[in-house]
Design a protein around this motif. Structure first.
Motif, mmCIF file in Angstrom:
data_model
loop_
_atom_site.group_PDB
_atom_site.id
_atom_site.type_symbol
_atom_site.label_atom_id
_atom_site.label_comp_id
_atom_site.label_asym_id
_atom_site.label_seq_id
_atom_site.Cartn_x
_atom_site.Cartn_y
_atom_site.Cartn_z
ATOM 1 N N ALA A 155 1.583 -8.749 -4.471
ATOM 2 C CA ALA A 155 0.880 -7.544 -4.923
ATOM 3 C C ALA A 155 1.581 -6.899 -6.112
ATOM 4 C CB ALA A 155 0.766 -6.556 -3.772
ATOM 5 N N ASN A 156 2.911 -6.883 -6.103
ATOM 6 C CA ASN A 156 3.663 -6.259 -7.196
ATOM 7 C C ASN A 156 3.510 -7.012 -8.512
ATOM 8 O OD1 ASN A 156 4.589 -4.215 -5.540
ATOM 9 N ND2 ASN A 156 6.491 -5.286 -5.014
ATOM 10 N N ALA A 157 3.148 -8.295 -8.410
ATOM 11 C CA ALA A 157 2.954 -9.090 -9.625
ATOM 12 C C ALA A 157 1.595 -8.813 -10.269
ATOM 13 C CB ALA A 157 3.083 -10.579 -9.310
ATOM 14 N N ASN A 158 0.732 -8.105 -9.559
ATOM 15 C CA ASN A 158 -0.604 -7.792 -10.073
ATOM 16 C C ASN A 158 -0.797 -6.278 -10.044
ATOM 17 O OD1 ASN A 158 -3.339 -7.467 -10.625
ATOM 18 N ND2 ASN A 158 -3.945 -9.276 -9.464
ATOM 19 N N PRO A 159 -0.739 -5.614 -11.212
ATOM 20 C CA PRO A 159 -0.830 -4.144 -11.239
ATOM 21 C C PRO A 159 -2.170 -3.600 -10.761
ATOM 22 C CG PRO A 159 -0.950 -5.061 -13.465
ATOM 23 C CD PRO A 159 -0.581 -6.188 -12.561
ATOM 24 N N GLU A 160 -3.176 -4.441 -10.661
ATOM 25 C CA GLU A 160 -4.491 -3.969 -10.208
ATOM 26 C C GLU A 160 -4.573 -3.861 -8.683
ATOM 27 O OE1 GLU A 160 -7.490 -6.479 -11.806
ATOM 28 O OE2 GLU A 160 -7.046 -5.983 -13.904
ATOM 29 N N ILE A 161 -3.590 -4.406 -7.993
ATOM 30 C CA ILE A 161 -3.603 -4.382 -6.531
ATOM 31 C C ILE A 161 -2.800 -3.203 -6.017
ATOM 32 C CG2 ILE A 161 -2.907 -5.595 -4.436
ATOM 33 C CD1 ILE A 161 -3.369 -8.205 -5.847
ATOM 34 N N GLN A 162 -3.408 -2.410 -5.175
ATOM 35 C CA GLN A 162 -2.717 -1.330 -4.488
ATOM 36 C C GLN A 162 -2.594 -1.717 -3.015
ATOM 37 O OE1 GLN A 162 -4.555 2.449 -5.147
ATOM 38 N NE2 GLN A 162 -4.566 2.255 -7.369
ATOM 39 N N LEU A 163 -1.365 -1.796 -2.540
ATOM 40 C CA LEU A 163 -1.108 -2.281 -1.182
ATOM 41 C C LEU A 163 -0.451 -1.195 -0.355
ATOM 42 C CD1 LEU A 163 -1.180 -4.810 0.690
ATOM 43 C CD2 LEU A 163 1.153 -5.279 -0.088
ATOM 44 N N GLN A 164 -0.927 -1.017 0.860
ATOM 45 C CA GLN A 164 -0.364 -0.023 1.768
ATOM 46 C C GLN A 164 -0.164 -0.644 3.138
ATOM 47 O OE1 GLN A 164 -2.525 3.653 2.037
ATOM 48 N NE2 GLN A 164 -1.442 4.347 3.851
ATOM 49 N N GLN A 165 1.009 -0.417 3.719
ATOM 50 C CA GLN A 165 1.270 -0.891 5.073
ATOM 51 C C GLN A 165 0.715 0.123 6.067
ATOM 52 O OE1 GLN A 165 5.376 -1.171 6.192
ATOM 53 N NE2 GLN A 165 4.972 -2.562 7.893
ATOM 54 N N PHE A 166 0.051 -0.377 7.086
ATOM 55 C CA PHE A 166 -0.574 0.491 8.083
ATOM 56 C C PHE A 166 -0.018 0.144 9.459
ATOM 57 C CE2 PHE A 166 -4.099 1.719 10.975
ATOM 58 C CZ PHE A 166 -4.216 3.060 10.611
ATOM 59 N N ASP A 167 0.837 1.022 9.994
ATOM 60 C CA ASP A 167 1.434 0.814 11.317
ATOM 61 C C ASP A 167 0.637 1.622 12.336
ATOM 62 O OD1 ASP A 167 2.928 0.466 13.554
ATOM 63 O OD2 ASP A 167 4.781 1.318 12.759
ATOM 64 N N TYR A 168 -0.098 0.925 13.171
ATOM 65 C CA TYR A 168 -0.970 1.595 14.133
ATOM 66 C C TYR A 168 -0.333 1.734 15.515
ATOM 67 C CZ TYR A 168 -1.944 -3.059 16.049
ATOM 68 O OH TYR A 168 -1.831 -4.295 16.620
ATOM 69 N N THR A 169 0.912 1.314 15.657
ATOM 70 C CA THR A 169 1.517 1.273 16.988
ATOM 71 C C THR A 169 1.940 2.646 17.495
ATOM 72 O OG1 THR A 169 3.719 0.832 16.058
ATOM 73 C CG2 THR A 169 2.329 -1.077 16.608
ATOM 74 N N GLN A 170 2.027 3.633 16.609
ATOM 75 C CA GLN A 170 2.498 4.951 17.018
ATOM 76 C C GLN A 170 1.360 5.930 17.312
ATOM 77 O OE1 GLN A 170 5.825 5.208 17.469
ATOM 78 N NE2 GLN A 170 5.863 3.053 16.827
ATOM 79 N N ILE A 171 0.118 5.491 17.156
ATOM 80 C CA ILE A 171 -1.030 6.359 17.413
ATOM 81 C C ILE A 171 -2.041 5.615 18.276
ATOM 82 C CG2 ILE A 171 -0.766 7.680 15.269
ATOM 83 C CD1 ILE A 171 -2.897 5.943 14.008
ATOM 84 N N SER A 172 -3.031 6.326 18.754
ATOM 85 C CA SER A 172 -4.044 5.689 19.585
ATOM 86 C C SER A 172 -4.916 4.779 18.727
ATOM 87 C CB SER A 172 -4.913 6.751 20.263
ATOM 88 O OG SER A 172 -5.714 7.431 19.307
#
Length: 221
Positions: free
Chosen positions: A14-31
């Motif tokens: 993702a960092n090699a392509n400036p058009e990509i916005q990447l976000q990590q989503f950790d769902y283990t701490q919420i319902s």
């Protein structure tokens, strides 16, 4: 460790392509209900899931959205009542196990064993029992192809006193010197500790190879 490595590889791409916005989503701490609701509010073009279980957790969102999906390590995951992911990526368990078998064979070993799992309850990894069986079959097949036999031992991974003793007895009874493939580094470390407690010499009597190259496991063993 395997999840961190996956994420870092995705990040590098993702960092090699400036058009990509990447976000990590950790769902283990919420319902899960809240997690599905949060995803519905995001303007996403795609979702990458770390395993089949994570994909299944978001069935509600997947049925309502048209977001492209990729699942890493699905291992014939049961996608009944779920949309089929657009892309799946699975480890080459056969190639991995064959490489380890060839490594031992080239070093002149005549005694071989495989140590894996027969239960999915105690290890937080999607379908570890099924993955272990794939590696067991490929490793033993390559060993038998070379004219040798392969001892098999599968554990739950709970490692209470009873299971530790069973694994100790199995290691002691193996013909020596013996080359062992363990399902992954964690199990290789556990087997190493139990072998040492039984006064077995490593690698002179027992040679153990794990997989995944987990730096913490390997350097602290």
């Amino acid at each position: 460790q395997h999840l961190r490595d996956k994420f870092m590889g995705i990040m590098r791409s993702a960092n090699a392509n400036p058009e990509i916005q990447l976000q990590q989503f950790d769902y283990t701490q919420i319902s899960l209900k809240m997690a599905n609701a949060l995803l519905m509010q995001m303007d996403l073009n795609g979702l990458i899931f770390g395993d089949g279980s994570a994909f299944a957790a978001f069935g509600e969102y997947l049925r309502k959205s048209r977001v492209a999906t990729a699942v890493i390590d699905p291992l014939s995951f049961d996608f009944n009542n779920l949309p089929t992911p657009d892309v799946t990526v699975e480890l080459d368990h056969s190639g991995l196990s064959t490489t380890i078998a060839d490594f031992f064979l080239k070093r002149g070993y005549a005694n071989f064993a495989y140590l894996g799992y027969n239960d999915n309850r105690w290890i937080p990894l999607d379908r570890i029992k099924e993955r272990s069986k794939l590696r067991e079959d490929a490793f033993s097949r390559q060993i038998e192809k070379a004219g040798f036999t392969c001892d098999i031992c599968n554990v739950t991974g709970r490692f209470d006193d009873k299971e530790r003793q069973q694994l100790r007895d199995w290691l002691v009874a193996l013909p020596k010197p013996c080359a062992i493939m363990a399902f992954w580094d964690r199990l290789a470390r556990d087997a190493t500790n139990i072998a040492l407690s039984a006064d077995l010499r490593i690698p002179e009597q027992i040679a153990i190879m794990g997989t995944d190259n987990d730096p913490m496991m390997c350097t602290s063993s």
